[in-house]
Design a protein around this motif. Structure first.
Motif, mmCIF file in Angstrom:
data_model
loop_
_atom_site.group_PDB
_atom_site.id
_atom_site.type_symbol
_atom_site.label_atom_id
_atom_site.label_comp_id
_atom_site.label_asym_id
_atom_site.label_seq_id
_atom_site.Cartn_x
_atom_site.Cartn_y
_atom_site.Cartn_z
ATOM 1 N N LEU A 108 0.826 -1.205 0.000
ATOM 2 C CA LEU A 108 0.000 0.000 0.000
ATOM 3 C C LEU A 108 0.866 1.263 0.000
ATOM 4 O O LEU A 108 0.596 2.223 -0.722
ATOM 5 N N VAL A 109 1.913 1.269 0.814
ATOM 6 C CA VAL A 109 2.844 2.391 0.903
ATOM 7 C C VAL A 109 4.112 2.046 0.136
ATOM 8 O O VAL A 109 4.673 0.961 0.316
ATOM 9 N N GLU A 110 4.568 2.962 -0.712
ATOM 10 C CA GLU A 110 5.766 2.706 -1.519
ATOM 11 C C GLU A 110 7.044 2.944 -0.731
ATOM 12 O O GLU A 110 8.045 2.235 -0.907
ATOM 13 N N ASP A 111 7.039 3.960 0.142
ATOM 14 C CA ASP A 111 8.201 4.269 0.972
ATOM 15 C C ASP A 111 7.718 5.167 2.101
ATOM 16 O O ASP A 111 6.681 5.837 1.979
ATOM 17 N N ALA A 112 8.454 5.208 3.200
ATOM 18 C CA ALA A 112 8.042 6.034 4.334
ATOM 19 C C ALA A 112 9.238 6.363 5.205
ATOM 20 O O ALA A 112 10.236 5.629 5.220
ATOM 21 N N VAL A 113 9.125 7.464 5.928
ATOM 22 C CA VAL A 113 10.135 7.857 6.904
ATOM 23 C C VAL A 113 9.411 8.372 8.132
ATOM 24 O O VAL A 113 8.295 8.903 8.041
ATOM 25 N N ILE A 114 10.027 8.193 9.304
ATOM 26 C CA ILE A 114 9.439 8.652 10.565
ATOM 27 C C ILE A 114 10.444 9.548 11.270
ATOM 28 O O ILE A 114 11.645 9.226 11.341
ATOM 29 N N GLY A 115 9.993 10.673 11.790
ATOM 30 C CA GLY A 115 10.865 11.561 12.541
ATOM 31 C C GLY A 115 11.304 10.922 13.846
ATOM 32 O O GLY A 115 10.489 10.326 14.555
ATOM 33 N N LEU A 116 12.582 11.070 14.169
ATOM 34 C CA LEU A 116 13.127 10.460 15.386
ATOM 35 C C LEU A 116 13.411 11.495 16.465
ATOM 36 O O LEU A 116 13.969 11.164 17.516
ATOM 37 N N SER A 117 13.017 12.732 16.213
ATOM 38 C CA SER A 117 13.170 13.804 17.200
ATOM 39 C C SER A 117 12.114 14.858 16.910
ATOM 40 O O SER A 117 11.496 14.871 15.840
ATOM 41 N N GLU A 118 11.914 15.772 17.863
ATOM 42 C CA GLU A 118 10.957 16.851 17.635
ATOM 43 C C GLU A 118 11.409 17.762 16.497
ATOM 44 O O GLU A 118 10.597 18.323 15.767
ATOM 45 N N THR A 119 12.721 17.909 16.328
ATOM 46 C CA THR A 119 13.228 18.703 15.212
ATOM 47 C C THR A 119 12.868 18.060 13.884
ATOM 48 O O THR A 119 12.406 18.735 12.947
ATOM 49 N N GLN A 120 13.053 16.741 13.789
ATOM 50 C CA GLN A 120 12.698 16.050 12.548
ATOM 51 C C GLN A 120 11.188 16.067 12.321
ATOM 52 O O GLN A 120 10.730 16.209 11.185
ATOM 53 N N ASN A 121 10.419 15.946 13.392
ATOM 54 C CA ASN A 121 8.954 16.045 13.256
ATOM 55 C C ASN A 121 8.555 17.407 12.698
ATOM 56 O O ASN A 121 7.710 17.513 11.806
#
Length: 481
Positions: A310-323
């Motif tokens: 369903l999803v081709e690629d994804a990334v998740i923030g690992l800090s509030e800065t990345q979020n």
């Protein structure tokens, strides 16, 4: 009726001369709405300090037959705050946080308080005021209430209307309705507050409100997913809603063109995923439970969606800065559109089940109507609200493109109407959609609106010409060519 020097002198005697502005340079910033599509006129900008002074000004205007347009941060997008003569009533001095009740989870604030200030006051008490908008550093609570602002938290917390417990309102004759109640249950007659929320200052002037607070989340996670189509995005939303439930607090849709122009005009921003995808979803989960619950839950959900294709690629923030960096890709999208030339904007909503079909149909219809047109359709997928914006073809004159606004209104709004949607999802009606509402609104509903307006503002002095036209010669509702 033209205001006399005597009338302005009367206001200055009560408010102080420094708060009755008549110099053209002082009035000018209040005559233009944020996008610059409309320019109005006013004889003065009046800045009362409290509810009593607001009531005095409104009563004086009622006696003199002078129109009033209330303004907060003047960040509206539909021309609702543009004056058409009369005075501008600026609520900037009514900015106090009157009270916070942690146990009853409520905060009482004045209309001129900035949204960011209310968020910060709640945060001090380890609470959350969940209304969130890109303009939160400049928009005011009164404006949020008057337009029933939406924003990015609607999926979990609802529109501004859903966050209101009570209101204080100055009526068209200068009387003050004190409805500042923090009660969660009150069936004592009509629920009057909802009449004023979303009325854009046409029925009364909101001066204060009691708003709901929520427990501050202990953890949150933000992900960015690449998808093959809007249909895949809708499927992902449904899957997440069923698996993580109430922890899903935001689901924002971004098309490829939208991401491309953000990266083009914001050089410091980084592409979050390798390669291009037809569509993207910014997903946020939050929880009040202790521990890294949100991060683990989002990792698990997106990993499963990648495994099943369903999803081709994804990334998740690992800090509030990345979020924050991931959110910035969405929050900058509205601003960078103006750097691509003319933009014809539609703030619409359709039932969730029709959302992907709406995008397919409306995009195809608009592109067929004007070759080279660049559709930038993005927004709050979780609540059915899409900002269906059209960027001019490359090389076309901006002014020439904007002349087609009415033509594209008919195409887009006809499709929205046929799918059981709304032509005004979260920005309101104001001036720019007033005549569109007349075309698509339910006749009985429109009649009720006019009756309410006539009952509460019989002389049409509160923000005249907006939402529904009461005069025979209302101001034009589309931007001038």
């Amino acid at each position: 009726m033209i205001a006399s020097a005597e009338f302005l002198s009367r206001l200055a005697d009560r408010l102080g001369e420094e708060h009755v502005l008549t110099a053209p340079a002082d009035i000018a910033p209040h005559l233009v709405e944020w996008r610059g599509l409309f320019r109005g006129s006013a004889i003065a900008v009046v800045r009362p300090a409290d509810t009593g002074e607001v009531a005095f000004v409104v009563a004086a205007c009622a006696e003199a037959g002078i129109a009033i347009v209330a303004q907060g941060g003047n960040t509206g997008l539909v021309g609702g705050g543009v004056p058409q003569g009369g005075i501008v009533l600026s609520l900037c001095r009514l900015s106090r946080i009157r009270a916070i009740d942690r146990l009853s989870a409520s905060i009482t604030v004045e209309a001129g308080a900035l949204l960011a200030e209310v968020q910060a006051a709640a945060d001090v008490e380890e609470m959350l005021f969940p209304l969130s908008l890109p303009s939160e550093g400049s928009c005011t609570i009164g404006g949020n209430l008057a337009t029933n602002a939406g924003g990015t938290g609607v999926l979990a917390y609802g529109n501004t209307r859903d966050l209101v417990l009570g209101l204080e309102v100055v009526l068209a004759d200068g009387r003050v309705w004190n409805g500042l109640s923090a009660l969660r249950k009150d069936n004592a007659g009509y629920d009057l507050k909802h009449l004023f929320v979303g009325s854009e200052g046409t029925l009364g002037i909101i001066t204060a409100a009691v708003l709901k607070l929520y427990p501050k989340p202990s953890s949150r996670a933000v992900g960015f997913a690449g998808l093959s189509s809007p249909h895949a995005a809708l499927t992902l939303f449904d899957k997440l809603k069923r698996t993580v439930g109430r922890d899903l607090t935001a689901f924002e849709f971004i098309p490829r063109f939208g991401l491309d122009i953000v990266l083009k005009h914001r050089p410091g921003f980084l592409r979050p995923l390798t390669g291009d995808h037809a569509a993207y979803a910014l997903v946020e989960m939050s929880t009040t439970r202790a521990g890294p619950e949100a991060l683990g839950g989002l990792e698990k959900a997106l990993a499963a969606s990648i495994e099943d294709g369903l999803v081709e690629d994804a990334v998740i923030g690992l800090s509030e800065t990345q979020n924050a960096n991931l959110w910035a890709l969405r929050e900058n999208l509205s601003d960078v559109q103006s750097l691509e030339g003319g933009s014809i904007k539609h703030d619409v909503s359709v039932p969730l089940s029709r959302l992907a079909d709406f995008l397919d149909t409306a995009i195809a219809a608009c592109e067929a109507e004007m070759p080279g047109l660049r559709v930038c359709a993005f927004g709050h997928f979780g609540d059915g609200n899409i900002h269906f914006n059209l960027s001019q073809p490359l090389g076309m004159e901006k002014a020439a493109f904007l002349k087609h606004w009415a033509r594209f209104n008919r195409i887009v709004h006809d499709i929205v109407h046929d799918m059981g949607g709304s032509i005004a999802a979260e920005h309101g009606i104001g001036l720019i959609k007033r005549d569109e509402l007349g075309l698509y609104g339910d006749p009985v509903g429109l009649d009720l609106m006019r009756r309410f307006k006539l009952a509460l503002d019989p002389h049409d002095l509160l923000n005249p010409g907006k939402i529904v036209a009461m005069s025979a010669n209302p101001p034009p509702a589309l931007p001038p060519e």
